[in-house]
Every structure is written in C-alpha cells, then in structure tokens.
Design a protein around this motif. Structure first.
Motif, mmCIF file in Angstrom:
data_model
loop_
_atom_site.group_PDB
_atom_site.id
_atom_site.type_symbol
_atom_site.label_atom_id
_atom_site.label_comp_id
_atom_site.label_asym_id
_atom_site.label_seq_id
_atom_site.Cartn_x
_atom_site.Cartn_y
_atom_site.Cartn_z
ATOM 1 N N ARG A 101 2.761 -11.251 -5.788
ATOM 2 C CA ARG A 101 1.966 -12.304 -5.149
ATOM 3 C C ARG A 101 1.670 -13.354 -6.205
ATOM 4 O O ARG A 101 1.633 -13.084 -7.411
ATOM 5 C CB ARG A 101 0.674 -11.692 -4.615
ATOM 6 N N LYS A 124 4.597 0.788 12.059
ATOM 7 C CA LYS A 124 5.964 0.342 11.686
ATOM 8 C C LYS A 124 7.007 0.885 12.667
ATOM 9 O O LYS A 124 8.205 0.659 12.508
ATOM 10 C CB LYS A 124 6.284 0.842 10.283
ATOM 11 N N HIS A 129 9.855 -7.945 7.030
ATOM 12 C CA HIS A 129 10.053 -8.480 5.657
ATOM 13 C C HIS A 129 10.160 -7.323 4.686
ATOM 14 O O HIS A 129 9.653 -6.224 4.922
ATOM 15 C CB HIS A 129 8.916 -9.438 5.266
ATOM 16 N N ASN A 188 0.798 -1.223 0.000
ATOM 17 C CA ASN A 188 0.000 0.000 0.000
ATOM 18 C C ASN A 188 0.836 1.281 0.000
ATOM 19 O O ASN A 188 0.495 2.256 -0.648
ATOM 20 C CB ASN A 188 -0.916 0.017 1.235
ATOM 21 N N THR A 189 1.938 1.276 0.745
ATOM 22 C CA THR A 189 2.672 2.536 0.931
ATOM 23 C C THR A 189 3.040 3.217 -0.378
ATOM 24 O O THR A 189 2.842 4.434 -0.508
ATOM 25 C CB THR A 189 3.929 2.298 1.785
ATOM 26 N N ALA A 232 10.293 -6.813 0.124
ATOM 27 C CA ALA A 232 9.919 -7.563 -1.081
ATOM 28 C C ALA A 232 9.097 -8.748 -0.584
ATOM 29 O O ALA A 232 8.206 -8.573 0.239
ATOM 30 C CB ALA A 232 11.137 -7.943 -1.906
ATOM 31 N N ASP A 248 8.784 -7.847 -6.258
ATOM 32 C CA ASP A 248 8.155 -9.128 -5.932
ATOM 33 C C ASP A 248 6.723 -9.120 -6.447
ATOM 34 O O ASP A 248 6.215 -8.094 -6.902
ATOM 35 C CB ASP A 248 8.176 -9.405 -4.432
HETATM 36 C C1 6PG Z 1 4.284 -6.644 -1.140
HETATM 37 C C2 6PG Z 1 5.525 -5.843 -0.896
HETATM 38 C C3 6PG Z 1 5.866 -5.923 0.561
HETATM 39 C C4 6PG Z 1 5.468 -4.587 1.152
HETATM 40 C C5 6PG Z 1 5.425 -4.656 2.663
HETATM 41 C C6 6PG Z 1 4.889 -3.338 3.233
HETATM 42 O O1 6PG Z 1 4.217 -7.356 -2.151
HETATM 43 O O2 6PG Z 1 3.365 -6.493 -0.326
HETATM 44 O O3 6PG Z 1 6.528 -6.101 -1.689
HETATM 45 O O4 6PG Z 1 7.213 -6.181 0.834
HETATM 46 O O5 6PG Z 1 6.402 -3.599 0.740
HETATM 47 O O6 6PG Z 1 4.556 -5.715 3.016
HETATM 48 O O7 6PG Z 1 3.579 -3.198 2.745
HETATM 49 P P1 6PG Z 1 2.743 -1.863 3.053
HETATM 50 O O8 6PG Z 1 3.398 -0.776 2.283
HETATM 51 O O9 6PG Z 1 1.358 -2.193 2.543
HETATM 52 O O10 6PG Z 1 2.795 -1.641 4.546
#
Ligand code: 6PG
Length: 253
Positions: A83, A211, A158, A53-54, A160, A81
C-alpha cells in the motif's frame, strides 16, 4: 506433508483444506518445500509475500517453526505489493510481515527487500524495481525468477495490487508499477503479471465464505473473466491454490 491436490489444467493444483489451521499447515509445508528446493539448487530462496489478512496465520506459524527447519540466512523476502503508506502505518504489508514474521526469525536485514512506500508512488515503484534487479541481475528482456510467490485474492478477483480495470494489468515490460486504484482512491505499488507468471511456484491462499462466489467464477469452466487472479498462469512454474472449505463451498468439496 502437503497432500497432493486436485490437478487442474496446466500444472496447477487445488488443495481444499477442511479448516483454517489445516490450510495454514499446508501452506507452511509448501513454503518449506519451496525453500529447501531453492536453497539446494540455487543456494538461496527468493519469495514474494502477500499482504492482506489471510496470510497472517501462515507467517505466525512460520515464525514458530524450529530455526533449523528453515534456512533463514539464505532466504530473501520480497513483497508482491504494498500500500502507498509509510512502513509503520497499520495498512502497511511490510509492517504486518515484520510483526508476524521478520521480527521473530534470524533473517539477515539485508535479505528483506521492502517497498519504500513512503516515497512518491512512482519513485517507490522504480526504487523497488532497482532492488529486484540488483538481486536477480536479469539479462535484457528477462524477468526475475521468484522461487515462490504467495498471493491472496479479493472478492473482486484482484490479486497483489492488480485490481480489475486498472492500468497495471496491461504492463508487459516493467517488473513493478505504481497502480492507481480509483475505487479505493489510492495508489498501490505492485509486481506485474509478467513477473508473477515467471515464478517457479505461485501459491494462492484463500479462505472464507466471502470468497466462495469469486472462487466459483474464477474456476468456472467458461471463465473468460476480467478477474486479475484468472491471469495468473505461471509460464514454467507450478500454480497451487490452498483454500478452505468455505471458500470452495460453491464448486468443490
Ligand atoms: C493486499 C494484498 C491483496 C490481498 C487480497 C486478499 O495488499 O491487500 O496483496 O491482494 O491478498 O486483498 O486480502 P485478504 O487476505 O485480507 O482477504
């Protein structure tokens, strides 16, 4: 103009933005700086975008930039990365980037290198690695050299799709792996640490009070943590954390 961040160990910097709009403006400035430097030096800019989301706010702002300010015809978009879902699935990072950015700028379709996550995870990883090899044409033993890698960080550290305790963290040769994430009962496709650490510029975008604890842990002086984000140390490149005050609230003003 990106303010000069606080210098940390190695060539790494921390920029604490007072609010989210400023975080995104700083991220746009950094993206533009990296893009123009790479195009001037190499004639192209290869960037691996983050999911989650960020970074949405960054992509939306980039889409609003004057067309002349970014050389989209010379920009190659990759993904840090993905899903393991089809491209039209709401969880797809590609779908999010297509909706917020790709569909709104004049980037040639051939310059968008999508993870074909509709395939079997292992096949998707192999296909994506071949795409990367076709663009970067690395010599044997070399890793691709991204001009910029954008990363986020989860509250478990975590980044990526390198999750704590997962096999992908041990990869030292492949560029891309399929990574089973037990706690989410899912497979992911992710760039590996050697690739991420070979980038010229790595920029983390982190925001929100949720965070704050993991940021404090990752930045703590005696950090020998198992947090994957702590393993991001560009060998030759520059590491910049652009965070908001909420995320930095436990260790920096
Ligand atoms: C993904 C990202 C993952 C993401 C973190 C933070 O596929 O979701 O690559 O590494 O950067 O989970 O996610 P938010 O920005 O939603 O907090």
């Amino acid at each position: 103009m990106t303010q000069r961040g606080t210098r940390l160990n190695r060539p790494s910097y921390l920029l604490v933005a007072p609010d989210l709009p400023t975080l995104y403006r700083n991220a746009v400035d950094e993206f533009r700086r990296c893009a123009n430097a790479a195009v001037n030096e190499f004639g192209r800019f290869c960037v691996a975008l983050s999911g989650g989301n960020t970074p949405r706010g960054l992509y939306e702002l980039l889409a609003q930039e004057p067309a002349a300010s970014l050389p989209w015809d010379k920009i190659h978009i990759f993904f840090g990365d993905e899903r393991h879902v089809p491209q039209d699935n709401p969880d797809s990072n590609y779908r999010m980037v297509r909706e917020t950015l790709i569909s709104k700028v004049a980037i040639p379709e051939a310059n968008v290198h999508r993870v074909r996550a509709e395939l079997d995870a292992q096949a998707a990883a192999e296909d994506y690695e071949k795409q990367i090899r076709d663009v970067f044409k690395p010599q044997p033993g070399e890793f691709p050299f991204f001009d910029l890698v954008l990363l986020g960080m989860g509250d478990d550290g975590h980044t990526a799709s390198l999750f704590p305790g997962t096999a992908a963290l041990q990869e030292t040769a492949r560029f891309v792996v399929a990574n089973h994430v037990e706690k989410m009962n899912t497979d992911r496709i992710t760039l590996t640490l050697p690739v991420l650490n070979n980038a010229a510029n790595v920029v983390f975008l982190v925001c929100g009070a949720g965070k704050a604890q993991v940021m404090q842990d990752v930045f703590s002086a005696n950090n020998n943590s198992a947090y994957p984000a702590s393993s991001i140390h560009p060998t030759h490149g520059r590491l910049l954390w652009i965070v908001d005050r909420d995320a930095a609230s436990l260790f920096a003003s």
